[in-house]
Write a protein that holds these residues in place. Structure first.
Motif, PDB file in Angstrom:
ATOM      1  N   LYS A  11       0.861  -1.179   0.000  1.00  0.00           N
ATOM      2  CA  LYS A  11       0.000   0.000   0.000  1.00  0.00           C
ATOM      3  C   LYS A  11       0.895   1.225   0.000  1.00  0.00           C
ATOM      4  CE  LYS A  11      -3.961  -2.120   2.297  1.00  0.00           C
ATOM      5  NZ  LYS A  11      -4.937  -2.019   3.414  1.00  0.00           N
ATOM      6  N   ILE A  12       0.531   2.212  -0.800  1.00  0.00           N
ATOM      7  CA  ILE A  12       1.428   3.356  -0.986  1.00  0.00           C
ATOM      8  C   ILE A  12       0.627   4.655  -1.090  1.00  0.00           C
ATOM      9  CG2 ILE A  12       1.450   3.030  -3.510  1.00  0.00           C
ATOM     10  CD1 ILE A  12       4.451   3.905  -3.425  1.00  0.00           C
ATOM     11  N   VAL A  13       1.164   5.703  -0.500  1.00  0.00           N
ATOM     12  CA  VAL A  13       0.530   7.021  -0.517  1.00  0.00           C
ATOM     13  C   VAL A  13       1.612   8.078  -0.715  1.00  0.00           C
ATOM     14  CG1 VAL A  13      -0.517   8.771   0.989  1.00  0.00           C
ATOM     15  CG2 VAL A  13      -1.538   6.513   0.846  1.00  0.00           C
ATOM     16  N   THR A  14       1.302   9.106  -1.492  1.00  0.00           N
ATOM     17  CA  THR A  14       2.214  10.240  -1.673  1.00  0.00           C
ATOM     18  C   THR A  14       1.456  11.533  -1.386  1.00  0.00           C
ATOM     19  OG1 THR A  14       3.571   9.098  -3.313  1.00  0.00           O
ATOM     20  CG2 THR A  14       3.671  11.505  -3.301  1.00  0.00           C
ATOM     21  N   CYS A  15       2.091  12.407  -0.623  1.00  0.00           N
ATOM     22  CA  CYS A  15       1.484  13.689  -0.265  1.00  0.00           C
ATOM     23  C   CYS A  15       2.532  14.795  -0.357  1.00  0.00           C
ATOM     24  CB  CYS A  15       0.927  13.653   1.163  1.00  0.00           C
ATOM     25  SG  CYS A  15      -0.364  12.423   1.434  1.00  0.00           S
ATOM     26  N   THR A  16       2.056  16.013  -0.375  1.00  0.00           N
ATOM     27  CA  THR A  16       2.943  17.168  -0.240  1.00  0.00           C
ATOM     28  C   THR A  16       2.588  17.911   1.042  1.00  0.00           C
ATOM     29  OG1 THR A  16       1.470  18.610  -1.516  1.00  0.00           O
ATOM     30  CG2 THR A  16       3.215  17.462  -2.730  1.00  0.00           C
ATOM     31  N   ALA A  58       5.051   3.753   2.225  1.00  0.00           N
ATOM     32  CA  ALA A  58       4.517   2.470   1.764  1.00  0.00           C
ATOM     33  C   ALA A  58       4.667   1.428   2.863  1.00  0.00           C
ATOM     34  CB  ALA A  58       5.245   2.011   0.503  1.00  0.00           C
ATOM     35  N   VAL A  59       3.718   0.491   2.909  1.00  0.00           N
ATOM     36  CA  VAL A  59       3.806  -0.652   3.816  1.00  0.00           C
ATOM     37  C   VAL A  59       3.651  -1.926   2.996  1.00  0.00           C
ATOM     38  CG1 VAL A  59       2.979   0.511   5.895  1.00  0.00           C
ATOM     39  CG2 VAL A  59       1.329  -0.510   4.337  1.00  0.00           C
ATOM     40  N   GLN A 112       3.150  -4.142   9.816  1.00  0.00           N
ATOM     41  CA  GLN A 112       4.082  -4.231   8.694  1.00  0.00           C
ATOM     42  C   GLN A 112       5.101  -3.098   8.741  1.00  0.00           C
ATOM     43  OE1 GLN A 112       1.967  -4.549   4.980  1.00  0.00           O
ATOM     44  NE2 GLN A 112       0.848  -6.381   5.602  1.00  0.00           N
ATOM     45  N   CYS A 113       6.243  -3.354   8.144  1.00  0.00           N
ATOM     46  CA  CYS A 113       7.303  -2.336   8.115  1.00  0.00           C
ATOM     47  C   CYS A 113       6.962  -1.247   7.091  1.00  0.00           C
ATOM     48  CB  CYS A 113       8.641  -2.972   7.778  1.00  0.00           C
ATOM     49  SG  CYS A 113       9.246  -4.086   9.084  1.00  0.00           S
ATOM     50  N   ILE A 114       7.530  -0.081   7.334  1.00  0.00           N
ATOM     51  CA  ILE A 114       7.227   1.107   6.537  1.00  0.00           C
ATOM     52  C   ILE A 114       8.476   1.599   5.814  1.00  0.00           C
ATOM     53  CG2 ILE A 114       6.498   3.529   6.655  1.00  0.00           C
ATOM     54  CD1 ILE A 114       4.829   2.804   9.110  1.00  0.00           C
ATOM     55  N   HIS A 115       8.317   1.960   4.558  1.00  0.00           N
ATOM     56  CA  HIS A 115       9.375   2.640   3.800  1.00  0.00           C
ATOM     57  C   HIS A 115       8.921   4.077   3.566  1.00  0.00           C
ATOM     58  CE1 HIS A 115      11.640  -1.027   1.916  1.00  0.00           C
ATOM     59  NE2 HIS A 115      11.551  -1.096   3.232  1.00  0.00           N
ATOM     60  N   ILE A 116       9.839   5.027   3.769  1.00  0.00           N
ATOM     61  CA  ILE A 116       9.546   6.455   3.649  1.00  0.00           C
ATOM     62  C   ILE A 116      10.568   7.085   2.709  1.00  0.00           C
ATOM     63  CG2 ILE A 116       9.368   8.637   4.904  1.00  0.00           C
ATOM     64  CD1 ILE A 116       8.998   6.832   7.474  1.00  0.00           C
ATOM     65  N   CYS A 117      10.092   7.869   1.774  1.00  0.00           N
ATOM     66  CA  CYS A 117      10.993   8.605   0.884  1.00  0.00           C
ATOM     67  C   CYS A 117      10.489  10.035   0.785  1.00  0.00           C
ATOM     68  CB  CYS A 117      11.031   7.959  -0.500  1.00  0.00           C
ATOM     69  SG  CYS A 117      12.288   8.659  -1.597  1.00  0.00           S
ATOM     70  N   GLY A 399       9.357  -0.889  -3.590  1.00  0.00           N
ATOM     71  CA  GLY A 399       9.423  -0.184  -2.308  1.00  0.00           C
ATOM     72  C   GLY A 399      10.709   0.574  -2.094  1.00  0.00           C
ATOM     73  N   LEU A 400      11.509   0.711  -3.143  1.00  0.00           N
ATOM     74  CA  LEU A 400      12.780   1.450  -3.044  1.00  0.00           C
ATOM     75  C   LEU A 400      12.682   2.738  -3.862  1.00  0.00           C
ATOM     76  CD1 LEU A 400      15.272  -1.541  -3.473  1.00  0.00           C
ATOM     77  CD2 LEU A 400      14.509  -0.453  -1.339  1.00  0.00           C
ATOM     78  N   PRO A 401      13.531   3.734  -3.542  1.00  0.00           N
ATOM     79  CA  PRO A 401      13.474   5.014  -4.256  1.00  0.00           C
ATOM     80  C   PRO A 401      13.679   4.853  -5.746  1.00  0.00           C
ATOM     81  CG  PRO A 401      14.808   5.222  -2.275  1.00  0.00           C
ATOM     82  CD  PRO A 401      14.528   3.772  -2.439  1.00  0.00           C
TER      83      PRO A 401
END
Length: 405
Positions: A11-16, A58-59, A112-117, A399-401
């Motif tokens: 699951k993935i979300v992008t915001c400003t 993303a998780v 679940q683990c979280i990835h943040i970019c 899940g990577l940049p």
């Protein structure tokens, strides 16, 4: 949110998230761990069309650990403030999930683990509130991803104090509160971004270099050593907050401008009163202050106001009708080659303006070549926004940049 066959479990979300500029400064903590301030503060949220942080979270059950990338570079996830935010968001998520009959809530991936970019489109640690935009954007993104509700300004505050003001648009008050647990130290919107449409902001970027003394270290030293700081907290800020709130409500630019400049000056005076003293302004910053006062004197009216956070970059407030003339004055004073002038302005366009000769003469010091790197023309803006375009995600299907350094 999006899901492809390749990333069905992710699951993935992008915001400003926006930058905010304080007109009554936050400087000093009564509780450094909970990030509780020693006084109320007020800020103006800037439009994200010109200045923003962008964050993808993303998780996935396939992730083996929490990870974070900032501006293309992987950083330690063990940052204490970051961990506070993650812990509180997961706690709220877990609380919503337990006992819920709602299918979407009952399947929340809380474990679940979280990835943040995250990336900024402006200099980090140069006095442009990058941590405020970054943490506000991070918290908003995670709450959208994990369906967390409630007041998120409390969570953002635990990442960066001023971030609590960036979770809202328009004009925002951060109440210092009095409870020991910080439960009443929250941000409240005073007015929306549509309230004062004539207000414009010129951000003069003098230096994009990282400041020598961080805000966290600086404010700790000020609280510990400055006698002026105690006077400011007890006798100045409470009444100034009331006057600026009134000026915002009434759209009284002169009152707003005077209080904004006085607060900036006193904030930097407390920095000078710190032992050893802290110097955030440079010679170009002082030249900008001089130009503003001479310009206002020329018209016998307050038409432009300055404020400086913990750095040399100026944030100038004015009404739209003043923008073209004052920007032309900046270009005249900071003498530059034609190519440099063409690259000077970013953001909202400004029509050419021919300065009259008597206005050029109001400031007489030697002009500085390339004293200002660029000027960002913006206005009051809204709070964090969800990006619905899947192509804008900073993380790929793995899940990577997408664009690591």
């Amino acid at each position: 949110m999006s899901a492809s066959s390749e990333q069905s479990e992710m699951k993935i979300v992008t915001c400003t998230g926006p930058v905010n500029i304080a007109v009554v400064k936050y400087w000093g903590k009564r509780d450094p761990d909970l990030i509780l301030p020693v006084n109320d503060s007020i800020s103006v949220t800037l439009s994200q069309k010109q200045l923003c942080a962008k964050t993808t979270v993303a998780v996935s059950s396939k992730f083996t650990e929490d990870r974070i990338w900032l501006n293309g570079k992987e950083e330690s996830i063990d940052n204490k403030r970051l961990q506070r935010c993650l812990t509180e968001i997961r706690r709220r998520c877990r609380k919503r999930k337990i006992g819920s009959d709602n299918e979407e809530l009952s399947t929340l991936p809380v474990n679940q683990c979280i990835h943040i970019c995250s990336v900024n489109n402006f200099p980090t640690a140069a006095g442009l509130a990058s941590s405020a935009a970054g943490y506000a954007c991070l918290v908003y993104s995670l709450t959208r991803l994990l369906l967390v509700g409630g007041d998120i300004s409390v969570i953002a505050r635990q990442g960066s104090g001023s971030a609590c003001r960036s979770v809202m648009g328009g004009f925002v008050l951060w109440e210092m509160g009095s409870e020991e647990d910080g439960s009443d130290s929250v941000a409240k919107q005073l007015a929306t971004e549509e309230h004062w449409p004539e207000l414009r902001i010129l951000v003069c970027v003098v230096s994009a270099q990282k400041k020598l003394i961080s805000s966290a270290v600086g404010m700790s030293n000020t609280v510990r050593t400055s006698e002026l700081m105690e006077h400011r907290i007890k006798h100045v800020v409470p009444s100034r907050v009331l006057r600026i709130k009134q000026a915002i409500e009434q759209k009284n630019f002169e009152q707003f401008a005077i209080e904004t400049m006085k607060d900036s000056n006193q904030f930097h005076a407390t920095c000078l009163d710190t032992f050893p003293p802290i110097f955030y302004l440079n010679d170009t910053s002082k030249d900008i202050i001089n130009i503003v006062h001479q310009y206002n004197k020329y018209y016998d009216k307050i038409k432009v106001a300055y404020t400086f956070d913990a750095g040399p970059n100026a944030c100038l407030f004015m009404l739209e009708e003043t923008t073209a003339e004052f920007y032309a004055l900046i270009k005249h004073f900071f003498s530059m080659s034609v190519p440099a002038q063409e690259k000077l302005l970013q953001g909202i366009s400004i029509a050419p303006y021919a300065l009259p000769e008597n206005l050029k003469a109001i400031v007489n010091p030697l002009r500085i070549t390339d004293g200002i790197q660029h000027v960002i023309h913006t206005k009051v803006g809204g709070g964090p926004e969800l990006i619905l375009d899947d192509t804008q995600h900073l993380l790929g299907a793995d899940g990577l940049p997408k664009n690591p350094q």
